[in-house]
Scaffold this motif. Structure first.
Motif, PDB file in Angstrom:
ATOM      1  N   SER A 219       0.443  -0.991  -0.058  1.00 41.17           N
ATOM      2  CA  SER A 219      -0.091  -0.166  -0.016  1.00 41.17           C
ATOM      3  C   SER A 219       0.981   1.132  -0.393  1.00 41.17           C
ATOM      4  O   SER A 219       1.915   1.088   0.834  1.00 41.17           O
ATOM      5  CB  SER A 219      -1.048  -0.313   0.973  1.00 41.17           C
ATOM      6  OG  SER A 219      -1.688  -0.991   1.071  1.00 41.17           O
ATOM      7  N   ARG A 327      -9.696  -0.574  13.601  1.00 39.96           N
ATOM      8  CA  ARG A 327     -10.922  -0.595  13.195  1.00 39.96           C
ATOM      9  C   ARG A 327     -10.921   0.553  11.558  1.00 39.96           C
ATOM     10  O   ARG A 327     -10.784   0.890  10.442  1.00 39.96           O
ATOM     11  CB  ARG A 327     -11.277  -0.961  13.498  1.00 39.96           C
ATOM     12  CG  ARG A 327     -12.386  -2.369  14.185  1.00 39.96           C
ATOM     13  CD  ARG A 327     -13.544  -2.001  14.273  1.00 39.96           C
ATOM     14  NE  ARG A 327     -14.211  -2.184  15.169  1.00 39.96           N
ATOM     15  CZ  ARG A 327     -14.517  -2.008  16.483  1.00 39.96           C
ATOM     16  NH1 ARG A 327     -13.646  -3.361  17.073  1.00 39.96           N
ATOM     17  NH2 ARG A 327     -14.801  -1.636  17.149  1.00 39.96           N
ATOM     18  N   GLU A 330      -7.789   0.113   9.458  1.00 40.78           N
ATOM     19  CA  GLU A 330      -7.905  -0.715   8.452  1.00 40.78           C
ATOM     20  C   GLU A 330      -9.118  -0.378   7.333  1.00 40.78           C
ATOM     21  O   GLU A 330      -9.000  -0.365   6.804  1.00 40.78           O
ATOM     22  CB  GLU A 330      -7.608  -1.954   9.277  1.00 40.78           C
ATOM     23  CG  GLU A 330      -6.902  -2.486  10.063  1.00 40.78           C
ATOM     24  CD  GLU A 330      -8.119  -3.941  11.246  1.00 40.78           C
ATOM     25  OE1 GLU A 330      -9.460  -3.991  10.616  1.00 40.78           O
ATOM     26  OE2 GLU A 330      -7.211  -4.889  11.247  1.00 40.78           O
ATOM     27  N   GLU A 331      -9.856   0.600   7.706  1.00 43.69           N
ATOM     28  CA  GLU A 331     -10.736   1.278   6.851  1.00 43.69           C
ATOM     29  C   GLU A 331     -10.250   2.303   6.044  1.00 43.69           C
ATOM     30  O   GLU A 331     -10.486   2.575   4.813  1.00 43.69           O
ATOM     31  CB  GLU A 331     -11.949   1.824   8.126  1.00 43.69           C
ATOM     32  CG  GLU A 331     -13.220   2.324   7.344  1.00 43.69           C
ATOM     33  CD  GLU A 331     -14.775   3.018   7.717  1.00 43.69           C
ATOM     34  OE1 GLU A 331     -15.412   3.147   7.501  1.00 43.69           O
ATOM     35  OE2 GLU A 331     -13.848   3.502   9.154  1.00 43.69           O
ATOM     36  N   SER A 334      -7.819   0.587   3.419  1.00 40.29           N
ATOM     37  CA  SER A 334      -8.994   0.084   2.448  1.00 40.29           C
ATOM     38  C   SER A 334      -9.442   0.687   1.309  1.00 40.29           C
ATOM     39  O   SER A 334      -9.226   0.793   0.151  1.00 40.29           O
ATOM     40  CB  SER A 334     -10.293  -1.080   2.968  1.00 40.29           C
ATOM     41  OG  SER A 334     -10.953  -1.008   2.323  1.00 40.29           O
ATOM     42  N   ILE A 335      -9.761   2.375   1.800  1.00 37.02           N
ATOM     43  CA  ILE A 335     -10.527   3.206   1.040  1.00 37.02           C
ATOM     44  C   ILE A 335      -9.425   3.672   0.341  1.00 37.02           C
ATOM     45  O   ILE A 335      -9.557   4.071  -0.950  1.00 37.02           O
ATOM     46  CB  ILE A 335     -11.403   4.433   1.664  1.00 37.02           C
ATOM     47  CG1 ILE A 335     -12.213   3.690   2.889  1.00 37.02           C
ATOM     48  CG2 ILE A 335     -11.432   5.417   1.475  1.00 37.02           C
ATOM     49  CD1 ILE A 335     -12.706   4.694   3.247  1.00 37.02           C
ATOM     50  N   ASN A 337      -6.300   2.017  -0.390  1.00 36.42           N
ATOM     51  CA  ASN A 337      -6.057   1.409  -1.605  1.00 36.42           C
ATOM     52  C   ASN A 337      -7.300   1.327  -2.709  1.00 36.42           C
ATOM     53  O   ASN A 337      -6.865   0.996  -3.677  1.00 36.42           O
ATOM     54  CB  ASN A 337      -5.717  -0.923  -1.460  1.00 36.42           C
ATOM     55  CG  ASN A 337      -4.490  -0.467   0.082  1.00 36.42           C
ATOM     56  OD1 ASN A 337      -4.135   0.079  -0.440  1.00 36.42           O
ATOM     57  ND2 ASN A 337      -4.899  -1.493   0.371  1.00 36.42           N
ATOM     58  N   GLU A 338      -8.294   1.065  -1.941  1.00 35.47           N
ATOM     59  CA  GLU A 338      -9.387   1.347  -3.533  1.00 35.47           C
ATOM     60  C   GLU A 338      -9.157   2.408  -4.114  1.00 35.47           C
ATOM     61  O   GLU A 338      -9.193   2.493  -5.916  1.00 35.47           O
ATOM     62  CB  GLU A 338     -10.792   1.921  -2.874  1.00 35.47           C
ATOM     63  CG  GLU A 338     -12.346   1.563  -3.717  1.00 35.47           C
ATOM     64  CD  GLU A 338     -13.312   0.790  -2.781  1.00 35.47           C
ATOM     65  OE1 GLU A 338     -14.641   1.447  -3.758  1.00 35.47           O
ATOM     66  OE2 GLU A 338     -13.767   1.224  -2.242  1.00 35.47           O
TER      67      GLU A 338
END
Length: 364
Positions: A219, A327, A330-331, A334-335, A337-338
């Motif tokens: 990432s 958490r 991690e969220e 994830s965002i 990376n998207e």
């Protein structure tokens, strides 16, 4: 043998150093190669902060002013240094792989933007590698050039630059380790330009020693370059069986271990910024220790009881908060990376890149 390479765009920021250290620990690195340290005196000053322990050696090529700078940090238990070579655009460490006694050379590269100087760099490295073909060579870093049109998006492909790079790879007899995870290692701040600038390459004798090499892009959080990770992909047979030796009992029976009591409670000033802490402290202090059985307690004992209760309330509060923060991190990852993966297909709207910027700020 896990090796990570990262153009970090400067290590002066504590958040960035903590990010690199977390990557080092999570991926159990043997060696870490950093490009663009932008920090004079990195060795002996920030190397431990990045590595995270005392067990390391470090070699650097100092930056020119506040640009450039290369650092290689490694575990000396696995690799014994015999020679360090540096010149414009590269840092080489050569030595012996402890397990096999074979000769290894690790080339950490930050290639110049100027095409003439970059071509000169290829020639120097080609000569160094070919003059010592018994050494297992691993070449990595920011090559500042793409090999094919498919390795870039949003910028003009320079065929001559690609020819020079591909000629170097061919003449030095290097094998390119295909990168997985995403298409590009570099992304501009607005998401409009992408390139595969970072890579791993090895000589044939390295492949003989390590036939299961694979590389992945991780990432891209606190740099415009992805960290790239080289690992030996071996079959996973599960955890090693636990073995107990009777000799350990002798140690337990004859060794006196000092008991220093429970770990001290640590309070961080940054917690005061959280508005919910005030109510937690009030709740902990409000416990009634002055009635019933506790009426026989001295005033100091009552205060001590209130402090203990408050401490336990704060510890529980921090445990819950830490889980919420984990958490949220991690969220965010994830965002981000998207967003990055979608940007590799199409330039994202300005609003999306602003959202990405704010999310990265939240991580700091």
């Amino acid at each position: 043998m896990n090796i990570m390479s990262l153009n970090c765009r400067g290590v002066g920021c504590e958040v960035k150093r903590d990010w690199i250290k977390s990557l080092k620990i999570k991926n159990q690195l043997f060696l870490l190669g950093i490009q663009e340290t932008k920090f004079v005196g990195f060795k002996g000053c920030l190397d431990k902060a990045v590595w995270g322990s005392n067990m390391f050696q470090c070699e650097v090529r100092e930056p020119t002013g506040f640009s450039g700078g290369i650092a290689t940090i490694w575990n000396p238990d696995q690799f014994k240094l015999s020679q360090s070579i540096s010149d414009q655009g590269f840092l080489i460490i050569k030595g012996e792989w402890s397990a096999s006694k074979a000769s290894y050379g690790f080339v950490n590269m930050y290639a110049p933007n100027d095409p003439v100087r970059r071509k000169t760099l290829w020639k120097k490295l080609e000569r160094i590698i070919n003059d010592d073909n018994s050494t297992r060579w691993i070449v990595f870093g920011d090559f500042n050039a793409v090999r094919f049109p498919s390795e870039g998006m949003g910028s003009q492909f320079c065929q001559l630059t690609a020819i020079h790079l591909n000629n170097f790879i061919s003449k030095a007899d290097l094998i390119y380790i295909q990168l997985g995870g995403r298409r590009f290692t570099y992304m501009s701040s607005d998401g409009s330009k992408h390139s595969k600038l970072d890579r791993f390459m090895v000589t044939h004798n390295t492949i003989i020693d390590w036939p299961h090499l694979k590389a992945n892009m991780l990432s891209r959080l606190h740099s415009d370059h992805c960290p790239i990770l080289l690992t030996t992909s071996m079959a996973d047979f599960g955890p090693s069986p636990f073995r107990f030796f009777n000799s350990w009992l002798d140690i337990l029976l004859t060794t006196s271990m000092a008991d220093f009591g429970p770990s001290p409670f640590r309070f961080f000033n940054s917690w005061l910024d959280d508005e919910t802490l005030d109510s937690i402290v009030k709740e902990g202090w409000a416990v009634d220790l002055c009635s019933g059985f506790f009426t026989s307690f001295s005033p100091l004992s009552v205060v001590a009881g209130k402090l203990k209760n408050t401490k336990e309330k704060i510890k529980l509060w921090r445990k819950i908060k830490s889980e919420d923060e984990r958490r949220r991190i991690e969220e965010i990852i994830s965002i981000v990376n998207e967003i990055d993966l979608k940007a590799e297909e199409k330039t994202p709207p300005t609003a999306v890149m602003m959202e990405r910027k704010e999310l990265i700020k939240e991580l700091t």
